[in-house]
Write a protein that holds these residues in place. Structure first.
Motif, PDB file in Angstrom:
ATOM      1  N   ARG A   1      16.227   9.297 -14.133  1.00  0.00           N
ATOM      2  CA  ARG A   1      16.592   8.059 -13.404  1.00  0.00           C
ATOM      3  C   ARG A   1      16.417   7.987 -11.849  1.00  0.00           C
ATOM      4  O   ARG A   1      16.141   7.195 -11.497  1.00  0.00           O
ATOM      5  CB  ARG A   1      18.160   8.273 -13.567  1.00  0.00           C
ATOM      6  N   ARG A   2      16.298   9.347 -11.378  1.00  0.00           N
ATOM      7  CA  ARG A   2      16.034   9.067  -9.815  1.00  0.00           C
ATOM      8  C   ARG A   2      14.472   8.722  -9.893  1.00  0.00           C
ATOM      9  O   ARG A   2      14.251   7.920  -8.635  1.00  0.00           O
ATOM     10  CB  ARG A   2      16.247  10.668  -9.159  1.00  0.00           C
ATOM     11  N   GLU A   3      13.643   9.223 -10.545  1.00  0.00           N
ATOM     12  CA  GLU A   3      12.197   8.776 -10.234  1.00  0.00           C
ATOM     13  C   GLU A   3      11.848   7.470 -10.433  1.00  0.00           C
ATOM     14  O   GLU A   3      11.310   6.779  -9.957  1.00  0.00           O
ATOM     15  CB  GLU A   3      11.369   9.742 -11.340  1.00  0.00           C
ATOM     16  N   VAL A   4      12.588   6.991 -11.514  1.00  0.00           N
ATOM     17  CA  VAL A   4      12.508   5.314 -12.102  1.00  0.00           C
ATOM     18  C   VAL A   4      13.220   4.531 -10.765  1.00  0.00           C
ATOM     19  O   VAL A   4      12.497   3.525 -10.564  1.00  0.00           O
ATOM     20  CB  VAL A   4      13.266   5.128 -13.385  1.00  0.00           C
ATOM     21  N   PHE A   5      14.359   4.997 -10.296  1.00  0.00           N
ATOM     22  CA  PHE A   5      14.774   4.319  -9.378  1.00  0.00           C
ATOM     23  C   PHE A   5      13.889   4.228  -8.043  1.00  0.00           C
ATOM     24  O   PHE A   5      13.979   3.169  -7.329  1.00  0.00           O
ATOM     25  CB  PHE A   5      16.256   4.971  -8.736  1.00  0.00           C
ATOM     26  N   ALA A   6      13.298   5.305  -7.801  1.00  0.00           N
ATOM     27  CA  ALA A   6      12.205   5.330  -6.687  1.00  0.00           C
ATOM     28  C   ALA A   6      11.274   4.307  -6.767  1.00  0.00           C
ATOM     29  O   ALA A   6      10.767   3.887  -6.001  1.00  0.00           O
ATOM     30  CB  ALA A   6      11.648   6.798  -6.447  1.00  0.00           C
ATOM     31  N   GLU A   7      10.594   4.416  -8.218  1.00  0.00           N
ATOM     32  CA  GLU A   7       9.608   3.548  -8.569  1.00  0.00           C
ATOM     33  C   GLU A   7      10.005   2.045  -8.142  1.00  0.00           C
ATOM     34  O   GLU A   7       9.224   1.184  -7.823  1.00  0.00           O
ATOM     35  CB  GLU A   7       9.102   3.533  -9.783  1.00  0.00           C
ATOM     36  N   HIS A   8      11.246   1.755  -8.639  1.00  0.00           N
ATOM     37  CA  HIS A   8      11.779   0.321  -8.384  1.00  0.00           C
ATOM     38  C   HIS A   8      12.009   0.093  -6.959  1.00  0.00           C
ATOM     39  O   HIS A   8      11.503  -1.092  -6.518  1.00  0.00           O
ATOM     40  CB  HIS A   8      13.119   0.317  -8.963  1.00  0.00           C
ATOM     41  N   LEU A   9      12.303   0.888  -6.124  1.00  0.00           N
ATOM     42  CA  LEU A   9      12.484   0.749  -4.734  1.00  0.00           C
ATOM     43  C   LEU A   9      10.965   0.525  -4.139  1.00  0.00           C
ATOM     44  O   LEU A   9      10.933  -0.225  -3.403  1.00  0.00           O
ATOM     45  CB  LEU A   9      12.991   1.964  -4.072  1.00  0.00           C
ATOM     46  N   ALA A  10      10.191   1.281  -4.627  1.00  0.00           N
ATOM     47  CA  ALA A  10       8.861   1.143  -4.102  1.00  0.00           C
ATOM     48  C   ALA A  10       8.190  -0.040  -4.438  1.00  0.00           C
ATOM     49  O   ALA A  10       7.235  -0.727  -3.503  1.00  0.00           O
ATOM     50  CB  ALA A  10       7.840   2.072  -4.684  1.00  0.00           C
ATOM     51  N   LYS A  11       8.407  -0.567  -5.480  1.00  0.00           N
ATOM     52  CA  LYS A  11       7.832  -2.133  -5.724  1.00  0.00           C
ATOM     53  C   LYS A  11       8.672  -3.130  -5.213  1.00  0.00           C
ATOM     54  O   LYS A  11       8.247  -4.206  -5.186  1.00  0.00           O
ATOM     55  CB  LYS A  11       8.193  -2.324  -7.349  1.00  0.00           C
ATOM     56  N   GLY A  12       9.704  -2.908  -4.333  1.00  0.00           N
ATOM     57  CA  GLY A  12      10.201  -3.959  -3.364  1.00  0.00           C
ATOM     58  C   GLY A  12      11.312  -4.706  -4.217  1.00  0.00           C
ATOM     59  O   GLY A  12      11.725  -5.806  -3.840  1.00  0.00           O
ATOM     60  N   ALA A  13      11.583  -4.239  -5.349  1.00  0.00           N
ATOM     61  CA  ALA A  13      12.758  -4.822  -6.124  1.00  0.00           C
ATOM     62  C   ALA A  13      14.001  -4.698  -5.838  1.00  0.00           C
ATOM     63  O   ALA A  13      14.339  -4.103  -4.969  1.00  0.00           O
ATOM     64  CB  ALA A  13      12.563  -4.688  -7.694  1.00  0.00           C
TER      65      ALA A  13
ATOM     66  N   ARG B   1       0.903  14.787   2.223  1.00  0.00           N
ATOM     67  CA  ARG B   1       1.064  14.233   1.053  1.00  0.00           C
ATOM     68  C   ARG B   1       2.176  12.971   1.425  1.00  0.00           C
ATOM     69  O   ARG B   1       1.620  11.966   0.719  1.00  0.00           O
ATOM     70  CB  ARG B   1       1.946  15.162   0.125  1.00  0.00           C
ATOM     71  N   LEU B   2       3.196  13.137   2.220  1.00  0.00           N
ATOM     72  CA  LEU B   2       3.820  11.937   2.526  1.00  0.00           C
ATOM     73  C   LEU B   2       3.083  10.682   3.070  1.00  0.00           C
ATOM     74  O   LEU B   2       3.221   9.579   2.791  1.00  0.00           O
ATOM     75  CB  LEU B   2       5.073  12.381   3.417  1.00  0.00           C
ATOM     76  N   ALA B   3       2.276  11.198   4.175  1.00  0.00           N
ATOM     77  CA  ALA B   3       1.462  10.324   4.745  1.00  0.00           C
ATOM     78  C   ALA B   3       0.470   9.581   3.740  1.00  0.00           C
ATOM     79  O   ALA B   3       0.117   8.323   3.883  1.00  0.00           O
ATOM     80  CB  ALA B   3       0.607  10.963   5.919  1.00  0.00           C
ATOM     81  N   ALA B   4      -0.075  10.406   2.659  1.00  0.00           N
ATOM     82  CA  ALA B   4      -1.130   9.719   1.979  1.00  0.00           C
ATOM     83  C   ALA B   4      -0.396   8.780   0.882  1.00  0.00           C
ATOM     84  O   ALA B   4      -0.889   7.546   0.538  1.00  0.00           O
ATOM     85  CB  ALA B   4      -1.690  10.908   1.153  1.00  0.00           C
ATOM     86  N   GLU B   5       0.559   9.169   0.436  1.00  0.00           N
ATOM     87  CA  GLU B   5       1.470   8.274  -0.240  1.00  0.00           C
ATOM     88  C   GLU B   5       1.814   7.108   0.398  1.00  0.00           C
ATOM     89  O   GLU B   5       1.815   5.895  -0.247  1.00  0.00           O
ATOM     90  CB  GLU B   5       2.675   9.160  -0.813  1.00  0.00           C
ATOM     91  N   ALA B   6       2.627   7.158   1.716  1.00  0.00           N
ATOM     92  CA  ALA B   6       2.806   6.026   2.378  1.00  0.00           C
ATOM     93  C   ALA B   6       1.635   5.197   2.396  1.00  0.00           C
ATOM     94  O   ALA B   6       1.587   3.742   2.289  1.00  0.00           O
ATOM     95  CB  ALA B   6       3.324   6.675   3.748  1.00  0.00           C
ATOM     96  N   GLU B   7       0.370   5.341   2.580  1.00  0.00           N
ATOM     97  CA  GLU B   7      -1.027   4.662   2.933  1.00  0.00           C
ATOM     98  C   GLU B   7      -1.126   4.153   1.558  1.00  0.00           C
ATOM     99  O   GLU B   7      -1.471   2.938   1.703  1.00  0.00           O
ATOM    100  CB  GLU B   7      -1.926   5.548   3.326  1.00  0.00           C
ATOM    101  N   ARG B   8      -1.074   4.835   0.503  1.00  0.00           N
ATOM    102  CA  ARG B   8      -1.388   4.323  -0.816  1.00  0.00           C
ATOM    103  C   ARG B   8      -0.404   3.317  -1.266  1.00  0.00           C
ATOM    104  O   ARG B   8      -0.841   2.214  -1.720  1.00  0.00           O
ATOM    105  CB  ARG B   8      -1.113   5.414  -1.820  1.00  0.00           C
ATOM    106  N   ARG B   9       0.819   3.135  -0.576  1.00  0.00           N
ATOM    107  CA  ARG B   9       1.931   2.158  -1.070  1.00  0.00           C
ATOM    108  C   ARG B   9       1.884   0.904   0.025  1.00  0.00           C
ATOM    109  O   ARG B   9       2.324  -0.198  -0.167  1.00  0.00           O
ATOM    110  CB  ARG B   9       3.234   2.655  -0.936  1.00  0.00           C
ATOM    111  N   GLY B  10       1.018   1.286   0.893  1.00  0.00           N
ATOM    112  CA  GLY B  10       0.793   0.235   2.239  1.00  0.00           C
ATOM    113  C   GLY B  10       2.260   0.296   2.970  1.00  0.00           C
ATOM    114  O   GLY B  10       2.486  -0.884   3.278  1.00  0.00           O
TER     115      GLY B  10
END
Length: 74
Positions: A62-74, A14-23
């Motif tokens: 809060r934690r999930e939103v923060f993770a989304e924020h990090l994933a966007k590179g913001a 699952r981690l590998a698939a998510e990493a690939e999805r996010r580039g």
């Protein structure tokens, strides 16, 4: 500091698939996800992270939103 984690095969897949999805590589994504899931030591940090988001669900997510924020590179 470097660390090796052993996770079940299903989690690794699952981690590998998510990493690939996010580039991203698994090595790039793993610290982001771990950081987002760890408790915040400083209540002020939690407050700062939640600022200016335009979202009303930060108390619960809060934690999930923060993770989304990090994933966007913001």
């Amino acid at each position: 500091m470097s660390m090796t984690l052993h996770v079940p095969e299903e989690v690794a897949s699952r981690l590998a698939a998510e990493a690939e999805r996010r580039g991203l590589s698994v090595d790039e994504l793993s610290p982001q996800l771990l950081e987002a899931g760890l408790p915040v030591d400083d209540p002020l940090e939690a407050f700062i992270v939640s600022g200016d988001s335009g979202r009303g669900d930060l108390g619960r997510r809060r934690r999930e939103v923060f993770a989304e924020h990090l994933a966007k590179g913001a």
